[in-house]
Scaffold this motif. Structure first.
Motif, PDB file in Angstrom:
ATOM      1  N   PRO A   1      87.533  46.023  14.872  1.00 60.42           N
ATOM      2  CA  PRO A   1      86.288  46.307  14.159  1.00 60.42           C
ATOM      3  C   PRO A   1      85.394  45.072  14.093  1.00 60.42           C
ATOM      4  O   PRO A   1      85.856  43.942  14.141  1.00 60.42           O
ATOM      5  CB  PRO A   1      86.764  46.698  12.760  1.00 60.42           C
ATOM      6  CG  PRO A   1      88.197  47.047  12.904  1.00 60.42           C
ATOM      7  CD  PRO A   1      88.705  46.250  14.064  1.00 60.42           C
TER       8      PRO A   1
ATOM      9  N   LEU B   1      83.676  48.385   6.282  1.00 62.57           N
ATOM     10  CA  LEU B   1      84.573  49.179   7.125  1.00 62.57           C
ATOM     11  C   LEU B   1      85.146  50.373   6.367  1.00 62.57           C
ATOM     12  O   LEU B   1      85.634  51.321   6.974  1.00 62.57           O
ATOM     13  CB  LEU B   1      85.703  48.305   7.663  1.00 62.57           C
ATOM     14  CG  LEU B   1      85.275  47.250   8.679  1.00 62.57           C
ATOM     15  CD1 LEU B   1      86.431  46.307   8.991  1.00 62.57           C
ATOM     16  CD2 LEU B   1      84.748  47.903   9.947  1.00 62.57           C
TER      17      LEU B   1
ATOM     18  N   SER C   1      81.356  54.785  12.282  1.00 63.55           N
ATOM     19  CA  SER C   1      82.109  54.772  13.539  1.00 63.55           C
ATOM     20  C   SER C   1      81.762  53.554  14.379  1.00 63.55           C
ATOM     21  O   SER C   1      82.642  52.944  14.999  1.00 63.55           O
ATOM     22  CB  SER C   1      81.853  56.053  14.333  1.00 63.55           C
ATOM     23  OG  SER C   1      82.407  57.165  13.679  1.00 63.55           O
TER      24      SER C   1
ATOM     25  N   HIS D   1      83.573  50.426  13.462  1.00 59.46           N
ATOM     26  CA  HIS D   1      84.960  50.387  13.916  1.00 59.46           C
ATOM     27  C   HIS D   1      85.092  50.284  15.434  1.00 59.46           C
ATOM     28  O   HIS D   1      86.062  49.714  15.925  1.00 59.46           O
ATOM     29  CB  HIS D   1      85.716  51.621  13.410  1.00 59.46           C
ATOM     30  CG  HIS D   1      86.020  51.573  11.957  1.00 59.46           C
ATOM     31  ND1 HIS D   1      87.118  50.919  11.449  1.00 59.46           N
ATOM     32  CD2 HIS D   1      85.359  52.072  10.887  1.00 59.46           C
ATOM     33  CE1 HIS D   1      87.132  51.026  10.132  1.00 59.46           C
ATOM     34  NE2 HIS D   1      86.068  51.712   9.766  1.00 59.46           N
TER      35      HIS D   1
ATOM     36  N   PRO E   1      85.894  56.964   6.194  1.00 62.78           N
ATOM     37  CA  PRO E   1      86.695  57.399   7.346  1.00 62.78           C
ATOM     38  C   PRO E   1      87.866  58.291   6.930  1.00 62.78           C
ATOM     39  O   PRO E   1      88.528  58.039   5.928  1.00 62.78           O
ATOM     40  CB  PRO E   1      87.201  56.079   7.938  1.00 62.78           C
ATOM     41  CG  PRO E   1      87.179  55.105   6.814  1.00 62.78           C
ATOM     42  CD  PRO E   1      86.066  55.541   5.902  1.00 62.78           C
TER      43      PRO E   1
ATOM     44  N   VAL F   1      90.441  56.877  12.158  1.00 68.27           N
ATOM     45  CA  VAL F   1      89.829  55.937  13.102  1.00 68.27           C
ATOM     46  C   VAL F   1      90.866  55.637  14.167  1.00 68.27           C
ATOM     47  O   VAL F   1      91.902  55.044  13.887  1.00 68.27           O
ATOM     48  CB  VAL F   1      89.385  54.621  12.409  1.00 68.27           C
ATOM     49  CG1 VAL F   1      88.829  53.653  13.445  1.00 68.27           C
ATOM     50  CG2 VAL F   1      88.364  54.905  11.329  1.00 68.27           C
TER      51      VAL F   1
ATOM     52  N   SER G   1      86.857  59.044  16.117  1.00 70.30           N
ATOM     53  CA  SER G   1      86.912  58.783  14.681  1.00 70.30           C
ATOM     54  C   SER G   1      86.331  60.008  13.973  1.00 70.30           C
ATOM     55  O   SER G   1      85.451  60.681  14.511  1.00 70.30           O
ATOM     56  CB  SER G   1      86.127  57.522  14.306  1.00 70.30           C
ATOM     57  OG  SER G   1      84.790  57.618  14.721  1.00 70.30           O
TER      58      SER G   1
END
Length: 142
Positions: free
Chosen positions: A2, A33, A69, A72, A103, A106, A111
């Motif tokens: 990431p 994140l 997304s 990541h 999320p 992932v 994802s």
């Protein structure tokens, strides 16, 4: 691996008039994140009966989910929307709609993100789920 959200500043430079987020006054308010948050005004994004357009909710949801997304997947892979599902729970008629994307999964190639939109009273207006495909090559523009 990431990327740091602070490094997500060099987005491909398209003319501002071409960016749907600018046309709809969507603002990203925070990025980590773990979640991406943003908001959009109801004014200017209504359907003919004065309610927030369901498609506008979908645009806000996809914007937040695809940004998460990207945090990541980039810079090695490039996320593109694969599927978006929205359930509209109640109408928003004024003020701002706020969204938070978190999320659900992932992975290397995909994802999936849940995005919850609420009105200014904190009432859920829409729940969306976005799945992105993480491509090995950037999408062609033009």
């Amino acid at each position: 691996m990431p990327i740091n959200p602070a490094d997500l500043t060099d987005i491909p430079s398209l003319a501002a008039a071409e960016l749907l987020t600018n046309r709809m006054d969507i603002e990203i308010t925070s990025m980590t994140l773990e979640e991406v948050a943003g908001r959009m005004p109801v004014t200017g994004n209504r359907q003919p009966y004065g309610l927030l357009h369901g498609g506008a909710s979908a645009v806000l949801a996809e914007t937040l989910g695809s940004t998460l997304s990207a945090l990541h997947a980039l810079p090695e892979r490039f996320p593109v929307g694969l599927e978006l599902a929205c359930t509209h729970h109640r109408a928003a008629t004024e003020g701002w709609v706020t969204g938070v994307a978190r999320p659900l999964h992932v992975g290397r190639s995909t994802s999936t993100t849940e995005i919850v939109l609420t009105d200014e009273q904190g009432r859920r207006t829409c729940t969306a789920k976005l799945t992105c495909l993480h491509r090995d090559t950037p999408p062609r523009i033009g």
